[in-house]
Design a protein around this motif. Structure first.
Motif: not given
Length: 282
Positions: A104-120
């Motif tokens: 539950d530590d996904e806050i601000g700019a560094h959420t899991y969707d950021h990781i997914e976009r970086v991977l893509t």
């Protein structure tokens, strides 16, 4: 006469065994038993032992049996480097590990969707480049897993994320050289630390991470983070000028430089318009 023939033959065999041992050891294959075999030969010769053939064969046979696991592992490594496995990676188990770690530590700019976009972005950028996708994919998914814990341990998440990646990658069958490459790529992805990537996967990861901080998505993420940090509009503008508007000129790859142009333009136009509406510029 037999002893002389044995000695002459051994003087030919010993250097050959030593050379083979050195060459294969340089390629990561442990062949210490060859060295022990050559020592056995020399010892037998000094003692003028006519049964050195038997002693020699015993050492080689025992060493070969102990060496079989190394042959198998080395062969698999060679097979991996020459196969299409380099273009695939175990995405699902790594994704699951990342989600469980972040919790539950996904806050601000560094959420899991950021990781997914970086991977893509990273996979798209790789294109026809000579890249180890196993390394790149793992690096992209794991690059931020240490972020929620960096304040607790007083260590940069670029270091912590690499350390936290080792066990999962070993469990998934990654070789030590691949794990080292993942750690190196993650270690240098954070542009603010001023570390230069040492491999192409690191360059792509760094560029993909920077691209996600630009454009419309970059604006949204920066505002979200400013809100979490209670820095407001002024905090966003400061961050934009100190970091975001500099990213275009810090790309490592040619494709990254091309993709950064449009995103930089969107970001720049938003910042300019915001400053006008706030009366900060005429």
């Amino acid at each position: 006469m037999v002893a002389i023939m044995n000695r002459e033959l051994a003087m030919v065999i010993i250097p050959i065994f030593r050379l083979v041992s050195i060459l294969l050891a340089l390629n990561g294959v442990p062949l210490g038993f060859l060295g022990r075999a050559s020592v056995k030969l020399e010892t037998s010769l000094h003692r003028q032992n006519l049964r050195w053939y038997s002693d020699f064969l015993k050492v080689v046979f025992k060493g070969f049996l102990a060496w079989l696991p190394s042959i198998n592992r080395y062969g698999k490594a060679l097979e991996l480097n020459q196969s299409e496995d380099m273009t695939e990676f175990p995405r699902e188990p790594i994704e699951e590990y990342v989600k469980q770690t972040l919790g539950d530590d996904e806050i601000g700019a560094h959420t899991y969707d950021h990781i997914e976009r970086v991977l893509t972005l990273a996979l798209d950028m790789a294109g026809e480049m000579r890249v180890n996708i196993r390394v790149l994919g793992a690096s992209a998914l794991l690059h931020d897993i240490g972020r929620p814990f960096e304040k607790q341990v007083e260590k940069s998440h670029s270091v912590l994320s690499g350390e936290m990646s080792v066990e999962i990658l070993r469990n998934l069958g990654y070789y030590d050289s691949e794990i080292d490459s993942v750690i190196q790529a993650i270690r240098t992805h954070r542009f603010s630390e001023g570390l230069e990537p040492v491999n192409v996967e690191g360059e792509i990861l760094s560029d993909a991470d920077k691209l996600d901080a630009m454009g419309a998505i970059g604006v949204f993420r920066a505002i979200a983070q400013a809100s979490v940090d209670n820095r407001g509009i002024e905090g966003f503008l400061q961050h934009a000028h100190e970091k975001l508007l500099r990213l275009r000129d810090l790309m490592y790859t040619e494709i990254g430089q091309q993709m950064a142009q449009e995103r930089h333009k969107v970001l720049e136009e938003f910042v300019n318009q915001l400053e006008k509406e706030m009366g900060l510029v005429s």
